[in-house]
Write a protein that holds these residues in place. Sequence first.
Motif, short mmCIF file in Angstrom:
data_model
loop_
_atom_site.label_atom_id
_atom_site.label_comp_id
_atom_site.label_asym_id
_atom_site.label_seq_id
_atom_site.Cartn_x
_atom_site.Cartn_y
_atom_site.Cartn_z
N PRO A 195 75.07 85.14 99.16
CA PRO A 195 73.89 84.49 98.59
C PRO A 195 72.59 85.27 98.80
CG PRO A 195 74.92 83.09 100.27
CD PRO A 195 75.74 84.33 100.16
N LYS A 196 72.55 86.18 99.78
CA LYS A 196 71.30 86.90 100.01
C LYS A 196 70.93 87.82 98.84
CE LYS A 196 72.87 90.97 102.57
NZ LYS A 196 72.90 91.63 103.86
N TYR A 197 71.90 88.15 97.97
CA TYR A 197 71.61 89.02 96.83
C TYR A 197 71.10 88.25 95.63
CZ TYR A 197 73.84 92.59 99.58
OH TYR A 197 74.15 93.45 100.58
N ASN A 198 71.21 86.94 95.66
CA ASN A 198 70.69 86.10 94.58
C ASN A 198 71.18 86.57 93.22
OD1 ASN A 198 69.23 83.89 93.73
ND2 ASN A 198 67.36 85.05 93.43
N PHE A 199 72.49 86.83 93.14
CA PHE A 199 73.09 87.30 91.88
C PHE A 199 72.90 86.24 90.81
CE2 PHE A 199 76.51 88.08 88.87
CZ PHE A 199 76.41 89.45 88.70
N PRO A 200 72.46 86.64 89.60
CA PRO A 200 72.23 85.64 88.54
C PRO A 200 73.53 85.06 88.01
CG PRO A 200 71.90 87.85 87.70
CD PRO A 200 72.16 87.99 89.18
N ALA A 201 74.02 84.02 88.64
CA ALA A 201 75.29 83.42 88.27
C ALA A 201 75.17 82.64 86.98
CB ALA A 201 75.77 82.50 89.38
N PRO A 202 76.13 82.81 86.09
CA PRO A 202 76.10 82.07 84.82
C PRO A 202 76.52 80.62 85.03
CG PRO A 202 78.11 83.34 84.98
CD PRO A 202 77.29 83.69 86.19
N PRO A 203 76.22 79.77 84.05
CA PRO A 203 76.74 78.41 84.11
C PRO A 203 78.26 78.45 83.99
CG PRO A 203 75.41 78.77 82.12
CD PRO A 203 75.40 80.04 82.89
N PRO A 204 78.96 77.42 84.44
CA PRO A 204 80.43 77.42 84.40
C PRO A 204 80.97 77.55 82.97
CG PRO A 204 79.60 75.54 85.65
CD PRO A 204 78.42 76.21 85.03
N VAL A 205 82.00 78.41 82.80
CA VAL A 205 82.71 78.57 81.53
C VAL A 205 84.19 78.72 81.84
CG1 VAL A 205 80.79 79.57 80.26
CG2 VAL A 205 82.34 81.06 81.49
N ASP A 206 85.01 78.88 80.80
CA ASP A 206 86.46 78.90 80.98
C ASP A 206 87.10 80.28 80.93
OD1 ASP A 206 86.53 76.17 81.21
OD2 ASP A 206 86.70 75.89 79.06
N ALA A 207 86.46 81.32 81.47
CA ALA A 207 87.06 82.65 81.45
C ALA A 207 86.90 83.27 82.83
CB ALA A 207 86.41 83.50 80.39
N GLY A 208 87.40 84.48 83.01
CA GLY A 208 87.29 85.07 84.33
C GLY A 208 87.07 86.56 84.34
N TYR A 209 86.25 87.03 85.28
CA TYR A 209 86.06 88.47 85.54
C TYR A 209 85.71 88.63 86.98
CZ TYR A 209 84.25 93.16 85.78
OH TYR A 209 84.04 94.47 86.12
N PRO A 210 86.43 89.21 87.79
CA PRO A 210 87.86 89.41 87.66
C PRO A 210 88.56 88.14 88.08
CG PRO A 210 87.07 90.45 89.65
CD PRO A 210 85.87 89.82 88.98
N LEU A 211 89.15 87.45 87.14
CA LEU A 211 89.79 86.15 87.35
C LEU A 211 88.87 85.20 88.08
CD1 LEU A 211 93.36 87.39 88.30
CD2 LEU A 211 92.50 86.73 86.07
N GLN A 212 87.61 85.24 87.74
CA GLN A 212 86.62 84.41 88.40
C GLN A 212 85.90 83.59 87.34
OE1 GLN A 212 84.54 86.36 91.45
NE2 GLN A 212 82.76 85.05 91.29
#
Length: 139
Positions: A97-114
């Motif tokens: 969390p210290k990097y404050n990565f701009p996380a997208p809203p939840p969706v139904d795909a994965g990279y890498p399987l995420q």
Amino acid sequence: MEIIAPGDKFFHDIPEKIINDTRYMSYFKDCIGVIDGTHVDARIPVEEQAAYIGRYHSLTQNVIAACDFNMCFTFVSPGWEGSAHAVRIFKHAVMDPKYNFPAPPPVDAGYPLQRGYLRPYLGTRYHIPDFRRGHINAE
């Protein structure tokens, strides 16, 4: 430390380049940008060089970056060893969390399987040297 962050940190707005182009709207309306990595030449003290030797046997830093549809950086993670795999850097940026990565809203795909990330199509050539190797056989 400089902070690079998206202007719309909750990604509520669809980028104008997508919303105004019917060719892309149905495919990219929920897309918030792109993530990719590159290797940058590095000057490393002799005692630390082994970890920075990249796949072409030169000293490099592995850098991942994310940008939006306006070609503005929304995240950059520089300084990783040239031998570090892109997935390792990506997971570190997303999980800490210290990097404050701009996380997208939840969706139904994965990279890498995420959840929330589309990964490249398997077997698709993405690196310039791959394109120089010749024709891809269609199956």
